[in-house]
Design an enzyme around this catalytic site. Structure first.
Site, PDB file in Angstrom:
ATOM      1  N   LYS A  39      29.138   9.466  60.283  1.00  0.00           N
ATOM      2  CA  LYS A  39      27.889   9.391  59.504  1.00  0.00           C
ATOM      3  C   LYS A  39      27.760   8.009  58.858  1.00  0.00           C
ATOM      4  CE  LYS A  39      30.229  11.385  55.502  1.00  0.00           C
ATOM      5  NZ  LYS A  39      30.549  12.639  54.803  1.00  0.00           N
ATOM      6  N   ARG A 151      27.152  22.145  46.395  1.00  0.00           N
ATOM      7  CA  ARG A 151      26.298  21.117  46.987  1.00  0.00           C
ATOM      8  C   ARG A 151      25.588  21.807  48.139  1.00  0.00           C
ATOM      9  NH1 ARG A 151      29.316  15.641  49.079  1.00  0.00           N
ATOM     10  NH2 ARG A 151      29.806  17.057  50.767  1.00  0.00           N
ATOM     11  N   TYR A 273      25.688 -17.260  36.561  1.00  0.00           N
ATOM     12  CA  TYR A 273      24.715 -16.601  35.676  1.00  0.00           C
ATOM     13  C   TYR A 273      25.392 -16.033  34.439  1.00  0.00           C
ATOM     14  CZ  TYR A 273      21.123 -16.601  39.355  1.00  0.00           C
ATOM     15  OH  TYR A 273      20.211 -16.952  40.297  1.00  0.00           O
ATOM     16  N   MET A 321      23.221 -13.017  44.198  1.00  0.00           N
ATOM     17  CA  MET A 321      22.664 -12.323  45.361  1.00  0.00           C
ATOM     18  C   MET A 321      23.313 -12.774  46.670  1.00  0.00           C
ATOM     19  SD  MET A 321      18.713 -12.039  46.633  1.00  0.00           S
ATOM     20  CE  MET A 321      18.137 -11.311  45.109  1.00  0.00           C
TER      21      MET A 321
HETATM   22  C1  PLP Z   1      31.932  12.862  54.949  1.00  0.00           C
HETATM   23  C2  PLP Z   1      32.479  14.182  55.267  1.00  0.00           C
HETATM   24  C3  PLP Z   1      33.744  14.326  55.855  1.00  0.00           C
HETATM   25  C4  PLP Z   1      34.683  13.157  56.030  1.00  0.00           C
HETATM   26  O1  PLP Z   1      35.272  12.910  54.774  1.00  0.00           O
HETATM   27  P1  PLP Z   1      36.372  11.756  54.581  1.00  0.00           P
HETATM   28  O2  PLP Z   1      36.833  11.944  53.184  1.00  0.00           O
HETATM   29  O3  PLP Z   1      35.651  10.473  54.776  1.00  0.00           O
HETATM   30  O4  PLP Z   1      37.419  11.988  55.596  1.00  0.00           O
HETATM   31  C5  PLP Z   1      34.157  15.589  56.252  1.00  0.00           C
HETATM   32  N1  PLP Z   1      33.359  16.659  56.058  1.00  0.00           N
HETATM   33  C6  PLP Z   1      32.154  16.573  55.453  1.00  0.00           C
HETATM   34  C7  PLP Z   1      31.345  17.799  55.238  1.00  0.00           C
HETATM   35  C8  PLP Z   1      31.677  15.343  55.024  1.00  0.00           C
HETATM   36  O5  PLP Z   1      30.494  15.261  54.417  1.00  0.00           O
END
Ligand code: PLP
Length: 382
Positions: A39, A151, A273, A321
């Site tokens: 992802k 969640r 800055y 930036m």
């Molecule tokens: C992102 C995610 C993972 C992977 O988690 P890591 O801690 O990056 O290994 C696994 N399962 C779900 C549901 C996730 O959202």
């Protein structure tokens, strides 16, 4: 994306290291299947390249967050085009699971692109069953039960009502039942056992299906947590899954920036800055072309560091930036001249170290990496 010959910063992604990390996790959990979580563009490192490399190594299951990520990944895995390397092997049969599930009205896209939704609520279950019923088909799906994240996933009451009316799963082929750990990076946290117990109870009242609980850190909680499939993301990309111990994974991302200019200071002066860093006496300040617009977080101001040769150079003043400034006073001039490189992430600057300096986690450092770097995906063959 720049050409690395004149790019002011280069992000190198070691695909072989990702594959070695995947194999290590797979071997640790065998006979459980080892999926790959890609992802957010494989945590910012390039999902098409990463997934293609993992598929070639034998990874069969990929998790993405959204439908759009799934469509892009399916295209990448089906084309067999490994960008820049010409034709490679295609992996059209890879399983792609979409964590956010199917937006209402977009169900047909899942069938079209061969994507499998994660069903995160009873409403999701009902919508997917009705859609499959209209097609007079039995369609694959993952069922996500919430065991402590509050969640996504079926809440306890939803799970109970589903278990009491299993015909709500008609037309649905459950390819996986999953849940997600909240505290896996803290092995002694009581949440781990509690979630494992809730997950076992959920499995006991649902139709038989393969099960998955462990993210990267969860894999290191022990065999009990492996179930039928493990779901590592972070550990593939070199982020430590065991923050209390030495990192068992190999580093994957290296970021280096060229020194644009060196300011020789021999009076009192301030840097950047807000004039937050004050120098007194002879000092050399090197400026590189990486700033917060590149995901080099502003929180690193006066906290971060870089690496030249065999020594750490402190990041002084605020990150702006497009630019950051380092105190290179102690570094030989030949190593800290315009055109020389400063390592920002790499063997001497692990991503978890950068994260600590920025007051965040390695996940945020990687996913924030910007689009202006010259990106090199290195493989053993290259
Ligand atoms: C992102 C995610 C993972 C992977 O988690 P890591 O801690 O990056 O290994 C696994 N399962 C779900 C549901 C996730 O959202």
């Amino acid at each position: 994306m720049g050409n690395d010959r004149h790019a002011s910063a280069v992000l190198e992604i070691d695909l072989e290291a990702i594959v070695r990390n995947w194999r290590q996790l797979r071997d640790r959990a065998v006979p459980a299947e080892c999926a790959g979580v890609v992802k957010a563009d494989a945590y910012g490192l390039g999902a098409a390249r990463v997934a293609t490399a993992l598929a070639a190594a034998g990874c069969r299951v990929f998790f993405v967050a959204t439908l759009d990520e799934g469509i892009a990944l399916r295209a990448a895995l089906s084309s067999g085009e490994d960008e820049g390397k010409g034709a490679g092997a295609a992996h059209p049969n890879a399983t792609i699971l979409v964590l956010e599930g199917a937006p209402r009205g977009a169900e047909v896209e899942f069938v079209r692109h061969g994507l499998i939704p994660v069903l995160n609520s009873l409403d999701d279950v009902d919508a997917w069953r009705i859609f499959a019923g209209l097609l007079e088909a039995r369609l694959p799906a993952v069922l996500h039960v919430d065991t402590g994240m509050s969640r996504l996933g079926l809440a306890a009451d939803e799970l109970a009502s589903l278990a009491g009316r299993l015909e709500r799963l008609d037309h649905i082929a459950l390819v996986l039942v999953m849940s997600h750990l909240a505290c896996a990076d803290e092995p002694d946290h009581p949440m781990n056992d509690a979630q494992q117990a809730r997950f076992e109870s959920a499995l006991a009242i649902l139709p038989r299906a393969p099960a998955s609980l462990a993210n990267s850190s969860g894999i290191f909680l022990g065999e009990r947590y492996h179930h039928d499939m493990i779901r590592p993301g972070a550990a593939l990309y070199g982020i430590s899954p065991t923050p209390a111990q030495a990192n068992p994974m190999q580093g994957v991302a290296s970021l280096r920036a060229r020194i644009l200019q060196v300011r020789e200071i021999d009076t009192d002066a301030t840097v950047g800055y807000g004039a937050t860093h004050r120098v007194t006496g002879r000092t050399r300040i090197a400026t590189v072309g990486v700033g917060y617009a590149d995901g080099w977080l502003r929180a690193l101001s006066n906290h971060g560091a870089g690496w030249i040769g065999d020594r750490s150079v402190p990041l002084v003043g605020r990150v702006s930036m497009d630019l950051s400034t380092f105190d290179v006073t102690g570094v030989p001039e030949t190593l800290a001249a315009p055109g020389c490189w400063i390592e920002l992430i790499g063997p001497n600057r692990p991503v978890d170290t950068v994260a600590k300096e920025a007051g965040t986690i390695g996940y945020e450092i990687l996913t924030a990496l910007g689009t202006r770097y010259a990106r090199i995906h290195s493989t053993a063959a290259a």
